[in-house]
Design an enzyme around this catalytic site. Structure first.
Site, mmCIF file in Angstrom:
data_model
loop_
_atom_site.group_PDB
_atom_site.id
_atom_site.type_symbol
_atom_site.label_atom_id
_atom_site.label_comp_id
_atom_site.label_asym_id
_atom_site.label_seq_id
_atom_site.Cartn_x
_atom_site.Cartn_y
_atom_site.Cartn_z
ATOM 1 N N ASP A 128 0.849 -1.198 0.000
ATOM 2 C CA ASP A 128 0.000 0.000 0.000
ATOM 3 C C ASP A 128 0.887 1.252 0.000
ATOM 4 O O ASP A 128 1.797 1.361 0.828
ATOM 5 C CB ASP A 128 -0.879 -0.041 1.269
ATOM 6 C CG ASP A 128 -1.955 1.026 1.279
ATOM 7 O OD1 ASP A 128 -2.367 1.461 0.188
ATOM 8 O OD2 ASP A 128 -2.384 1.410 2.384
ATOM 9 N N ASP A 173 3.140 4.583 -5.453
ATOM 10 C CA ASP A 173 2.494 5.877 -5.239
ATOM 11 C C ASP A 173 3.464 6.989 -5.624
ATOM 12 O O ASP A 173 4.287 7.424 -4.829
ATOM 13 C CB ASP A 173 2.075 6.010 -3.771
ATOM 14 C CG ASP A 173 1.384 7.341 -3.503
ATOM 15 O OD1 ASP A 173 1.311 8.178 -4.431
ATOM 16 O OD2 ASP A 173 0.925 7.543 -2.366
ATOM 17 N N HIS A 203 -7.478 9.858 3.949
ATOM 18 C CA HIS A 203 -7.214 8.786 4.924
ATOM 19 C C HIS A 203 -7.643 9.230 6.312
ATOM 20 O O HIS A 203 -7.570 10.410 6.643
ATOM 21 C CB HIS A 203 -5.715 8.464 4.953
ATOM 22 C CG HIS A 203 -5.219 7.803 3.709
ATOM 23 N ND1 HIS A 203 -4.194 8.313 2.952
ATOM 24 C CD2 HIS A 203 -5.594 6.659 3.107
ATOM 25 C CE1 HIS A 203 -3.956 7.503 1.928
ATOM 26 N NE2 HIS A 203 -4.798 6.498 1.992
ATOM 27 N N THR A 219 -8.289 2.587 9.026
ATOM 28 C CA THR A 219 -8.563 3.252 10.311
ATOM 29 C C THR A 219 -9.760 2.642 11.037
ATOM 30 O O THR A 219 -9.735 2.492 12.263
ATOM 31 C CB THR A 219 -8.802 4.762 10.069
ATOM 32 O OG1 THR A 219 -7.672 5.268 9.353
ATOM 33 C CG2 THR A 219 -8.947 5.520 11.378
#
Ligand code: 13P
Length: 288
Positions: A84, A105, A177, A233
């Site tokens: 990720d 990313d 996020h 989260t």
């Protein structure tokens, strides 16, 4: 054994549901995600950030753990282990460690640099049967020390990255996020439509920041081409709440309640319930 996420997301795109990426932070997280996916006969993607991998002693430990757990738990549903928000270096570390899916990313780089690095990584990964996610338009909020504001991706830039042959694309549509602030305006479906118009109907799109997005917006995003939704989260919050409750009720002081297998059980069960809720909402139940 973990597999590439390519085929599971193409199927999800074609059949209009989304596969959950549940981020893993330790053995309990991994166990909860795998057990729930198996129970619901759902494909699943286990996401691992560089920070989480450092906590778990490196990407090779994570890959070995996930593969061994799949064996020991008799997991038969499709499972991808996915890097990720990987840096250039992290992508290569994961390829070496046996991951079959990675995210590069490059959203913090100027678009030309993002394109050059994504292109190189796609070529190498595809030669090894590894799926690649790329990102355009930074996802806001804070994750692993990376802080950015929610951005809406430029659809033309998305098209340029998609044309490199990436398997799925994270395009910022105002998602962030962590917990959404009360004044968050919601997802930009206008941006999502514009991105889809540029990249075409078949490319699976990825929605980061799955925590706290209202259910109706999730359902709409899936109907507009989102095929992978990342959740981290929310699992952390329910784990912390269940563990706090156990301790505040003094259960760790009853008998051998301090045994980690007892202490961590309510949190692990809470993650299982959260993953079940997400797989059901995303429509992947029974799609293994
Ligand atoms: P949340 O922590 O907001 O659920 O986001 C997870 C994510 O997007 C991982 O890449």
């Amino acid at each position: 054994m973990v597999i590439s996420a390519r085929d599971m997301l193409l199927k999800a795109r074609a059949e209009k549901y989304a596969v959950a990426q549940i981020n893993i932070n330790n053995l309990e997280w991994t166990k909860a995600a795998l057990a729930t996916a198996q129970k619901l006969e759902s494909p699943i993607i286990l996401g691992c950030t560089s920070g989480a991998s450092r906590w778990m002693m490196g990407f090779s430990t994570v890959a070995a753990m996930v593969n061994a757990m799949m064996d020991e738990m008799h997991i038969t549903v499709p499972v991808a282990l996915h890097l990720d928000h990987g840096s250039y270096d992290a992508c290569y570390q994961c390829i070496k460690a046996g991951f079959k899916s990675i995210m590069f990313d490059g959203s913090a780089y100027p678009i030309e640099e993002n394109i050059a690095m994504t292109k190189e990584i796609v070529t190498i990964a595809h030669n090894l049967g590894i799926s690649v996610e790329a990102e355009v338009g930074a996802i806001g909020g804070e994750e692993d020390g990376t802080i950015s504001m929610g951005e809406c991706a430029d659809p033309k830039e998305c098209k340029r990255i998609a044309d490199l042959g990436v398997d799925f694309l994270a395009a910022g549509i105002g998602n962030i996020h962590g917990v959404y602030p009360p004044n968050w305006p919601g997802l930009s479906f206008k941006t999502l439509e514009a991105v889809k118009a540029e990249v075409g109907d078949e490319l699976p799109l990825v929605l980061h920041g799955g925590t706290g997005i209202p259910d109706d917006q999730i359902v709409k995003a899936i109907s507009l081409g989102v095929s992978k939704i990342n959740v981290n989260t929310e699992c952390q919050l329910v784990f912390a709440a269940a563990t706090r409750k156990y301790i505040e009720e003094g259960k760790d002081k009853e008998g051998k309640g301090y045994d980690p297998r007892k202490l961590l059980l309510p949190g692990t069960k809470a993650i299982e319930a959260k993953v079940e809720e997400k797989l059901t909402l995303f429509g992947s139940v029974g799609k293994a």
